[in-house]
Design an enzyme around this catalytic site. Structure first.
Site: not given
Ligand code: UT7
Length: 329
Positions: A113, A255, A285
């Protein structure tokens, strides 16, 4: 003499993959995706015969037309990508051939990225040392080629797209790419954001394919935390080094990974949200594509004027991150 951007261009495929489309693929919903990421839809280059170089070619042709120069005048092409057509030859060489830039040497650069910022700095150095007068820098990624569309934690985030610029010596002192800070942390990033197979560590086998090792794997929470801290720190550093107050910055060009990361960076800089460029909602992204696509949109909208102060910041796999200060020529 510093290097200045003299043309911008972007290419986004027509095909849209919306959050509602993703609801049909796995357990998720539009509201969750929008509130956690700010993303509503992304573009997908559906035609399997069109690789990353196709998007680079589209960007490169537009750049030449906008600048009004012939392909033969380009001396160097750098393509930042983590989804090259093939491991070799480089996508930059394929692009050179597509546009017929017969006098250019060409290479790919992979900083995920942060690829465009790494490439922009590299290209600017060739202008500053006086050896090059016209360099093309493209950031392009066909992320749909490395996404597992059964993995809801990554499939929601990424899209396909490309953008690019032409760099030339600035006409006046005090304009162009004025300051750069680039960083890497190979120890911090290696386990949290990676594609496990396809390289010399795990060459492709039936087993690597069965284990879905040719897709992106990401620990979103870890990457999110590092991205927020690093992007905000480098933005702050760029402002301090260049005596920029929030009011002096015309546009923050971050980004585009997640609207929450963008907001945290803007908050730390203390800049008004109207000055924060964001299209993550429309494109997701696009990895190395995000920052040059943002620049091209600002340019198309007539928002870039002589003297405009831009702060570009990125964070990505590696980890790699950085910031660049540009005074628009
Ligand atoms: O430039 C570098 C490239 N990448 C990034 O910058 C990405 C950086 N990370 C992120 O943007 C975020 O961490 C995500 C968008 C990937 C995830 O958001 P989050 O607020 O960190 O969610 P989480 O991973 O902590 O998940 C929260 C909950 C989980 O359920 P439980 O364990 O709390 O029951 C996940 O299983 O949300 C669930 N979950 C989803 N639910 C619905 C994870 N993905 C999804 C989904 N739809 N697509």
């Amino acid at each position: 003499m510093k290097a200045a951007i003299t043309a911008t261009a972007k290419y986004l495929p027509d095909s849209i993959l919306s959050n509602h489309d993703l609801e049909l693929l796995f357990e998720t919903n539009d509201e969750w995706i929008r509130s956690r990421t700010g993303i509503s839809e992304r573009r997908i280059l559906k035609d399997p015969e069109k690789p990353t170089s196709f998007m680079c070619g589209e960007v490169a042709r537009q750049l030449l037309a906008k600048r009004g120069i012939a392909a033969e005048e380009i001396e160097l092409i750098i393509v930042a990508t983590m989804t090259p057509d093939m491991l070799f030859p480089s996508t930059a060489c394929v692009t050179q051939s597509i546009i017929g830039a017969s006098n250019a040497w060409a290479f790919d650069l992979n900083a995920a990225c942060s690829g465009f910022l790494y490439a922009l700095h590299t290209a600017a150095s060739f202008i500053e040392n006086g050896t090059h007068k016209k360099v093309m820098v493209i950031g392009a990624d066909k992320m749909s080629s490395v996404i597992d569309y059964t993995d809801r934690s990554t499939a929601i985030l990424f899209g396909d797209g490309a953008g690019g610029v032409i760099l030339e010596p600035a006409q006046e002192e005090g304009y162009g790419v004025l300051d750069t800070r680039l960083y890497a942390d190979g120890a911090g990033g290696k386990d949290h954001l990676l594609m496990k197979a396809g390289g010399s560590l795990n060459p492709a086998t039936h087993e690597t394919v069965d284990k879905r090792m040719h897709f992106i794997h990401q620990d979103g929470r870890q990457v999110f935390k590092s991205a927020v801290t690093s992007m905000a720190n480098v933005a702050d550093e760029i402002m301090t080094r260049n005596n920029l107050r929030a009011d002096d910055v015309d546009y923050l060009v971050p980004h585009q990974a997640n609207q929450r990361i963008i907001n945290a960076t803007a908050e730390r800089m203390g800049i008004d949200e109207r000055k924060v460029v964001s299209n993550v909602g429309r494109y997701g992204n696009t990895t190395a594509g995000t920052i040059p696509i943002c620049l091209a949109e600002l340019d198309e909208e007539g928002k870039l004027h002589s003297g405009s102060n831009l702060v570009l910041v990125s964070f990505g796999a590696g980890y790699t991150w950085g910031g660049i200060y540009i005074k628009w020529q």
